[in-house]
Design a protein around this motif. Structure first.
Motif, PDB file in Angstrom:
ATOM      1  N   UNK A  85       0.832  -1.209   0.000  1.00 49.26           N
ATOM      2  CA  UNK A  85       0.000   0.000   0.000  1.00 49.26           C
ATOM      3  C   UNK A  85       0.864   1.256   0.000  1.00 49.26           C
ATOM      4  N   UNK A  86       1.890   1.283   0.850  1.00 48.96           N
ATOM      5  CA  UNK A  86       2.737   2.469   0.966  1.00 48.96           C
ATOM      6  C   UNK A  86       3.552   2.729  -0.295  1.00 48.96           C
ATOM      7  N   UNK A  87       3.852   1.700  -1.031  1.00 49.21           N
ATOM      8  CA  UNK A  87       4.619   1.879  -2.263  1.00 49.21           C
ATOM      9  C   UNK A  87       3.745   2.344  -3.420  1.00 49.21           C
ATOM     10  N   UNK A  88       2.576   1.725  -3.566  1.00 47.68           N
ATOM     11  CA  UNK A  88       1.788   2.033  -4.771  1.00 47.68           C
ATOM     12  C   UNK A  88       0.285   1.968  -4.546  1.00 47.68           C
TER      13      UNK A  88
ATOM     14  N   UNK B 246      14.839   2.245   2.438  1.00 50.23           N
ATOM     15  CA  UNK B 246      14.984   1.179   1.452  1.00 50.23           C
ATOM     16  C   UNK B 246      13.660   0.848   0.755  1.00 50.23           C
ATOM     17  N   UNK B 247      12.537   1.081   1.428  1.00 51.51           N
ATOM     18  CA  UNK B 247      11.237   0.765   0.832  1.00 51.51           C
ATOM     19  C   UNK B 247      10.753   1.843  -0.119  1.00 51.51           C
ATOM     20  N   UNK B 248      11.231   3.077   0.074  1.00 55.12           N
ATOM     21  CA  UNK B 248      10.841   4.204  -0.766  1.00 55.12           C
ATOM     22  C   UNK B 248       9.317   4.337  -0.873  1.00 55.12           C
ATOM     23  N   UNK B 249       8.643   4.565   0.270  1.00 57.74           N
ATOM     24  CA  UNK B 249       7.185   4.685   0.229  1.00 57.74           C
ATOM     25  C   UNK B 249       6.736   6.003  -0.396  1.00 57.74           C
ATOM     26  N   UNK B 250       5.493   6.048  -0.826  1.00 60.09           N
ATOM     27  CA  UNK B 250       4.879   7.278  -1.293  1.00 60.09           C
ATOM     28  C   UNK B 250       4.756   8.188  -0.065  1.00 60.09           C
ATOM     29  N   UNK B 251       5.410   9.358  -0.067  1.00 61.48           N
ATOM     30  CA  UNK B 251       5.406  10.220   1.120  1.00 61.48           C
ATOM     31  C   UNK B 251       4.011  10.607   1.606  1.00 61.48           C
ATOM     32  N   UNK B 252       3.107  10.864   0.693  1.00 63.43           N
ATOM     33  CA  UNK B 252       1.746  11.232   1.073  1.00 63.43           C
ATOM     34  C   UNK B 252       1.014  10.090   1.765  1.00 63.43           C
ATOM     35  N   UNK B 253       1.175   8.880   1.231  1.00 64.77           N
ATOM     36  CA  UNK B 253       0.527   7.717   1.844  1.00 64.77           C
ATOM     37  C   UNK B 253       1.125   7.420   3.217  1.00 64.77           C
ATOM     38  N   UNK B 254       2.449   7.555   3.322  1.00 66.07           N
ATOM     39  CA  UNK B 254       3.111   7.302   4.605  1.00 66.07           C
ATOM     40  C   UNK B 254       2.645   8.301   5.654  1.00 66.07           C
ATOM     41  N   UNK B 255       2.555   9.558   5.275  1.00 67.30           N
ATOM     42  CA  UNK B 255       2.143  10.605   6.216  1.00 67.30           C
ATOM     43  C   UNK B 255       0.697  10.425   6.661  1.00 67.30           C
ATOM     44  N   UNK B 256      -0.176   9.997   5.745  1.00 66.99           N
ATOM     45  CA  UNK B 256      -1.596   9.877   6.071  1.00 66.99           C
ATOM     46  C   UNK B 256      -1.969   8.521   6.679  1.00 66.99           C
ATOM     47  N   UNK B 257      -1.070   7.553   6.648  1.00 70.46           N
ATOM     48  CA  UNK B 257      -1.394   6.211   7.142  1.00 70.46           C
ATOM     49  C   UNK B 257      -1.919   6.191   8.581  1.00 70.46           C
ATOM     50  N   UNK B 258      -1.211   6.800   9.547  1.00 69.54           N
ATOM     51  CA  UNK B 258      -1.746   6.744  10.920  1.00 69.54           C
ATOM     52  C   UNK B 258      -3.163   7.312  11.037  1.00 69.54           C
TER      53      UNK B 258
END
Length: 118
Positions: free
Chosen positions: A45-48, A87-99
């Protein structure tokens, strides 16, 4: 009898040494393996991903939030996620909004540049 006493003492010292070596750093009770296990369902999810995170991801994120209640635990979890995000290079927007999308507050942003000491 003396040999038996020496073996018992050696066994006690060995067990104590193993317990000491297994204590997470900085007084934290949480470990990176626990953090990674909890967020593993979120990687894809965090990647794509798009939209809301999958329920398994939120279940893991909630478990992480519950386990990281003390400051030392939050700092350890933050450092683990910071390292993994490089190393995972997540989508910054998805990572920030996940919590927020999972209804939790980790107390820090999932990012490769977050300062985990605060």
């Amino acid at each position: 009898m003396k040999g038996s006493s020496n073996v018992s003492l050696l066994l006690v010292i060995t067990i104590l040494s193993l317990l000491i070596l297994n204590i997470p750093p900085s007084g934290a009770a949480i470990t990176c393996s626990t953090v990674i296990k909890d967020v593993a369902p979120c990687v894809s999810y965090l990647r794509s991903g798009s939209g809301m995170p999958p329920s398994a991801c939120c279940t893991g994120a909630k478990a992480l939030a519950a386990a990281a209640s003390a400051t030392a635990d939050k700092q350890t979890a933050c450092g683990c996620l910071k390292s993994a995000s490089k190393s995972l290079n997540p989508n910054p927007g998805l990572a920030k909004s996940l919590p927020g999308n999972c209804g939790i507050n980790l107390g820090f942003t999932i990012s490769p540049t977050v300062d985990c000491t605060k």
